[in-house]
Design an enzyme around this catalytic site. Structure first.
Site, PDB file in Angstrom:
ATOM      1  N   SER A   1       0.967  -0.935   0.084  1.00  0.00           N
ATOM      2  CA  SER A   1       0.180   0.190   0.075  1.00  0.00           C
ATOM      3  C   SER A   1       0.810   1.591  -0.133  1.00  0.00           C
ATOM      4  CB  SER A   1      -1.081  -0.173   0.893  1.00  0.00           C
ATOM      5  OG  SER A   1      -2.017  -1.194   1.023  1.00  0.00           O
TER       6      SER A   1
ATOM      7  N   THR B   1      -1.959   4.283   3.208  1.00  0.00           N
ATOM      8  CA  THR B   1      -2.443   4.941   1.541  1.00  0.00           C
ATOM      9  C   THR B   1      -3.034   6.213   2.686  1.00  0.00           C
ATOM     10  OG1 THR B   1      -3.114   2.787   1.884  1.00  0.00           O
ATOM     11  CG2 THR B   1      -4.837   4.931   1.062  1.00  0.00           C
TER      12      THR B   1
ATOM     13  N   ASP C   1      -8.568  -4.833   3.888  1.00  0.00           N
ATOM     14  CA  ASP C   1      -7.081  -5.133   3.387  1.00  0.00           C
ATOM     15  C   ASP C   1      -6.891  -5.874   4.379  1.00  0.00           C
ATOM     16  OD1 ASP C   1      -4.110  -5.123   2.185  1.00  0.00           O
ATOM     17  OD2 ASP C   1      -4.197  -4.179   4.232  1.00  0.00           O
TER      18      ASP C   1
ATOM     19  N   ASP D   1      -5.858   0.037  -4.009  1.00  0.00           N
ATOM     20  CA  ASP D   1      -4.467   0.627  -4.209  1.00  0.00           C
ATOM     21  C   ASP D   1      -3.989  -1.512  -4.438  1.00  0.00           C
ATOM     22  OD1 ASP D   1      -5.381  -0.895  -1.468  1.00  0.00           O
ATOM     23  OD2 ASP D   1      -3.856   0.135  -0.605  1.00  0.00           O
TER      24      ASP D   1
END
Length: 547
Positions: free
Chosen positions: A113, A178, A335, A376
């Site tokens: 990420s 992120t 995630d 992502d």
């Protein structure tokens, strides 16, 4: 006007009524599919291009939301709403433009990420686990000279320089990879607080939390919301942090320091205080709602705001600026759930992302707002087997009921391996525990099957979807490198010092002067080939004479 709105509502209700209800076997016939295909064709043919300047830009990131997650999530949400699920559409799947982004890092086939966030927000691809630095920087080793040369700027910088307000919302720590991709420049994504920066590196670089509060563009964000109280040095009583969360060793409370820098801003820690903010009399919002990552939506307490709550308040704050705004919204625990093989939790987090997208489209004028929904990277997550239409997406994928049951949703690797493996039998054909006897399968933290043991399930390397609506959303088509997203955003929003449709000189050069006739391009290519051949021949001649 009222009649038109009423007609649209009736059409919407009729279309929903055509969806296959859960448990129904009255499947759609030929006329249904022919009509459906023509309706889609007509919609695409008549879709106008919006070439307004994008006053507002929102990038929604479903962290780890690969195409298999979107497909499974679509069915999951559809089934929660009483439908078969397969025909359901998430709100962003109805956007008029879609594309695929290639996610690899410059040094990794399958990315993380940090590198992908840097690509999305800066327009520059970089190495695995680096944030805000290009490929010249070294991983886990800070060199001031190299870092300064490789430091990239981001859409947050460009938006601020263009007079727009900026901010971000996340369900992870506000210092996680992120969101940090918007504002930080660091050689290791884990350097979120000072205690995690090696002592021999601290002279060279600040931790991510300190950069957020002290440096541009972080210190100019009007909105910051998520978890990460430990990284910020808070003394508030919060949920126990994750085992991989760090604690500040320098004694600083960055939330208090932020409050001093923004005396008219509000620092909040719960949903009541967040939703009670007097937006008109508040300059900034800092919401830190947990010590580490925020809890999963399926198990959060009533005091914890949802992603939709945070997104709503962020938009209300940012839209005060007459020049518009840039906002990033991340559903980060898709995630983290996948890393634990917790498929149900991952799909529930995707559901919440979709609700936040709906809230944004309700609150804003889409004629002047560009919304992008993407991921992502993907995960080693798959939708497999031969389940019947309308089968529970969290259920079994068997073709025949007589077979030993296996799950529709499973992972190539992760901690679910040992949960499913039997260690109490010597029979080679009794490798896995029987799922139909497992009474925990409906629990949120039930781990789905994984084919190989890893402590944390791995990412996937396939392309991810990019869905767009609003001004210049038609720029998002085809398959492109992930870093292209930032370039398209800058073009659509006419961000300062970037090529855009607002720049007449740029537009004239690339769309008029540089648009040579096909024959001219062919001749030019031929001339270039001849020129290259002459150069190569001359070089070989010189080398021969020299020898």
């Amino acid at each position: 006007m009222k009649r038109c709105i009423l007609l649209l509502c009736i059409v919407a209700v009729l279309r929903d009524s055509e969806a296959l209800r859960k448990g129904s076997t009255d499947y759609e016939d030929m006329s249904f599919w022919l009509k459906s295909g023509q309706e889609t064709l007509h919609r695409i043919l008549t879709e106008p291009k919006n070439e307004n300047r994008a006053k507002n830009v929102i990038i929604f990131i479903g962290d780890g939301m690969g195409l298999s997650t979107i497909t499974s999530g679509r069915i999951y949400v559809g089934q929660l709403n009483g439908y078969s699920g397969e025909e359901y559409q998430l709100s962003f799947e109805k956007f008029p433009n879609a594309a695929l982004a290639k996610t690899y890092n410059v040094d990794k086939q399958v990315p993380d990420s940090a590198g992908t966030a840097t690509a999305i927000f800066s327009g520059v691809k970089t190495k695995y686990r680096l944030i805000g630095l290009d490929a010249r920087a070294e991983y886990s080793k800070c060199d001031k000279k190299i870092n300064e040369l490789s430091k990239v700027s981001t859409v947050a910088d460009w938006a601020q320089q263009s007079g727009k307000d900026t901010g971000f919302v996340t369900t992870t720590r506000i210092t996680h990879a992120t969101p940090a991709g918007l504002y930080a420049h660091v050689n290791h994504r884990d350097w979120e607080c000072d205690s995690d920066v090696p002592k021999n590196q601290r002279f060279c670089i600040k931790d991510i939390a300190a950069q957020l509060v002290e440096d541009e563009p972080g210190n100019h964000f009007k909105v910051i919301m998520g978890g990460g109280g430990e990284q910020m040095g808070t003394d508030m009583k919060m949920i126990k942090p994750d085992s991989n969360s760090c604690t500040r060793s320098d004694g600083r409370n960055l939330i208090k320091e932020w409050q001093v820098l923004h005396p008219e801003g509000k620092a909040v820690t719960n949903i009541h205080d967040l939703m009670s903010i007097d937006i008109s009399n508040t300059s900034h919002i800092l919401g830190v709602f947990s010590a580490s990552h925020m809890p999963y939506h399926a198990v959060k307490s009533p005091e914890t705001p949802s992603l939709t709550n945070m997104t709503t308040q962020a938009i209300r704050m940012l839209k005060k600026n007459k020049n518009g705004f840039f906002l990033m919204v991340e559903s980060g625990k898709i995630d983290i759930a996948h890393h634990g093989n917790w498929a149900q939790l991952a799909l529930r987090e995707l559901y919440e992302l979709d609700e936040a997208v709906k809230a944004a489209t309700r609150l804003l004028n889409m004629e002047e707002t560009l919304i992008i929904v993407t991921a992502d990277h993907s995960h080693s997550f798959t939708l497999n087997g031969y389940p019947e239409r309308g089968n529970d997406i969290l259920g079994f994928g068997n073709k025949k009921l007589s077979q030993e049951p296996y799950e529709t949703l499973s992972y190539a690797n992760g901690p679910g391996f040992f949960y499913h493996r039997r260690n109490d039998s010597n029979n080679v054909n009794e490798t896995w525990r029987r799922l139909d006897n497992d009474t925990t399968r409906n629990e949120p933290f039930y781990r789905h099957f994984a084919g190989k043991y890893l402590k944390d399930e791995s990412h996937g390397g396939e392309d991810v979807g990019v869905y767009a609506i609003g001004p210049y959303s038609h720029l998002f088509r085809g398959t492109f490198e992930q870093n292209y997203i930032a370039h398209a955003v800058a073009y659509a929003a006419c961000l300062k010092n970037w090529p855009s449709h607002c720049d007449e000189a740029y537009h004239r050069y690339f769309y008029d002067v540089n648009r040579a006739p096909p024959n001219s391009r062919t001749n030019l290519a031929g001339q270039n080939t001849v020129s290259l051949a002459i150069i190569i021949t001359s070089l070989f001649t010189l080398i021969f004479i020299w020898l």
